[in-house]
Design a protein around this motif. Structure first.
Motif, PDB file in Angstrom:
ATOM      1  N   ARG A 156       9.512   6.759   2.936  1.00 15.09           N
ATOM      2  CA  ARG A 156       8.932   6.283   1.809  1.00 15.09           C
ATOM      3  C   ARG A 156       7.893   7.551   1.553  1.00 15.09           C
ATOM      4  O   ARG A 156       7.342   7.718   0.324  1.00 15.09           O
ATOM      5  N   SER A 157       7.488   8.216   2.567  1.00 10.58           N
ATOM      6  CA  SER A 157       6.464   9.075   2.264  1.00 10.58           C
ATOM      7  C   SER A 157       6.679  10.392   1.692  1.00 10.58           C
ATOM      8  O   SER A 157       5.903  11.244   1.196  1.00 10.58           O
ATOM      9  N   THR A 193      -3.545   3.908   3.209  1.00 13.65           N
ATOM     10  CA  THR A 193      -2.237   3.648   3.383  1.00 13.65           C
ATOM     11  C   THR A 193      -1.703   3.160   2.237  1.00 13.65           C
ATOM     12  O   THR A 193      -2.560   2.736   1.267  1.00 13.65           O
ATOM     13  N   GLU A 194      -0.378   2.955   1.941  1.00 13.43           N
ATOM     14  CA  GLU A 194       0.478   2.294   0.870  1.00 13.43           C
ATOM     15  C   GLU A 194       0.501   3.458  -0.281  1.00 13.43           C
ATOM     16  O   GLU A 194      -0.506   4.137  -0.517  1.00 13.43           O
ATOM     17  N   PRO A 213       3.939   6.255   4.397  1.00 16.22           N
ATOM     18  CA  PRO A 213       2.751   7.521   4.515  1.00 16.22           C
ATOM     19  C   PRO A 213       1.209   7.012   4.751  1.00 16.22           C
ATOM     20  O   PRO A 213       1.148   5.761   4.754  1.00 16.22           O
ATOM     21  N   ALA A 214       0.666   7.864   5.311  1.00 18.45           N
ATOM     22  CA  ALA A 214      -1.055   7.866   5.345  1.00 18.45           C
ATOM     23  C   ALA A 214      -1.492   8.990   5.058  1.00 18.45           C
ATOM     24  O   ALA A 214      -1.048  10.079   5.131  1.00 18.45           O
ATOM     25  N   LEU A 215      -2.766   9.047   4.467  1.00 20.03           N
ATOM     26  CA  LEU A 215      -3.451  10.225   3.762  1.00 20.03           C
ATOM     27  C   LEU A 215      -4.889   9.867   4.692  1.00 20.03           C
ATOM     28  O   LEU A 215      -5.553   8.777   4.604  1.00 20.03           O
ATOM     29  N   VAL A 216      -5.310  10.901   5.349  1.00 19.66           N
ATOM     30  CA  VAL A 216      -6.627  10.785   5.966  1.00 19.66           C
ATOM     31  C   VAL A 216      -7.363  11.685   5.211  1.00 19.66           C
ATOM     32  O   VAL A 216      -7.389  12.719   5.180  1.00 19.66           O
ATOM     33  N   LEU A 261       1.388   1.073 -10.557  1.00 22.40           N
ATOM     34  CA  LEU A 261       1.370   1.303  -8.997  1.00 22.40           C
ATOM     35  C   LEU A 261       1.291   0.172  -8.158  1.00 22.40           C
ATOM     36  O   LEU A 261       1.835  -0.149  -7.321  1.00 22.40           O
ATOM     37  N   THR A 262       0.275  -0.646  -8.632  1.00 22.01           N
ATOM     38  CA  THR A 262       0.219  -2.065  -7.938  1.00 22.01           C
ATOM     39  C   THR A 262       1.252  -2.730  -8.335  1.00 22.01           C
ATOM     40  O   THR A 262       1.630  -3.517  -7.657  1.00 22.01           O
TER      41      THR A 262
END
Length: 206
Positions: free
Chosen positions: A11-12, A66-67, A56-59, A100-101
């Protein structure tokens, strides 16, 4: 500081494509992690800060986001001149956020339920079904050629993604199939696929 938590061919990959579309590869560190996959391969990676071990995650400066929909919204807001979204604070931005939501909260559950042959009145009442989802996408594309109108956006990138991966789920509708094909043909997507293949080969070799 932006760190993108990624696993190839997952998914990422949609976020990898967005990074290519915006052109911020030199401003984002990509960290490759292992994940538990549907076929039973892989595992939860202790180097992954995602609270569920997913991608994915974004820091961003220590904060974990997330999401996919939220990450796309965040990146488009950070880089408002990218052309991948309307300007934050405009009515069009609200429509963009809605797509997006809607993907996260409606389309993906509907497609997963359909794929798993799950049916229940509570699911239908809450999410409706594939026919209603198809109708919503088609209604937007009839005004299109993209979901937001004349310009491709991150909404197209996200909403088309399940159809790109699972072609059997794509509605038998020429308007939608043409839109999916145009999304898949984007140069940024091709670069992301090539990067994924290279990263996957590097993981295998390691």
């Amino acid at each position: 500081m932006l760190t993108f938590i990624h696993s190839p061919n997952s998914r990422s990959s949609a976020i990898l494509t967005l990074i290519e579309e915006i052109g911020i590869q030199d401003r984002v560190e990509t960290r490759i992690v292992d994940i538990a996959r549907f076929d039973g391969s892989g595992r939860r990676d202790p180097a992954n800060p995602h609270p569920e071990g997913k991608v994915p995650a974004l820091v961003h400066d220590g904060q974990v986001i997330t999401e996919r929909g939220a990450i796309m919204l965040h990146l488009c807001g950070l880089f408002p001149d990218s052309g991948l979204s309307p300007k934050p604070g405009t009515p069009e931005w609200g429509v963009f956020a809605s797509w997006l939501t809607w993907y996260q909260g409606v389309l993906e559950p509907v497609l997963i339920h359909s794929f798993a042959n799950l049916s229940h009145p509570a699911l239908t009442a809450t999410f409706r079904g594939p026919e209603e989802a198809t109708a919503r996408i088609r209604a937007a594309l009839e005004k299109g050629p993209w979901l937001m109108g004349e310009q491709y956006s991150a909404a197209d990138l996200l909403v088309h993604s399940p159809y790109a991966w699972f072609k059997d789920l794509t509605p038998d509708d020429a308007v939608i199939r043409d839109w999916v094909a145009r999304c898949m043909a984007r140069p940024a997507r091709q670069r992301a696929l090539e990067a994924d293949a290279a990263m996957n080969a590097g993981q295998t070799a390691a």
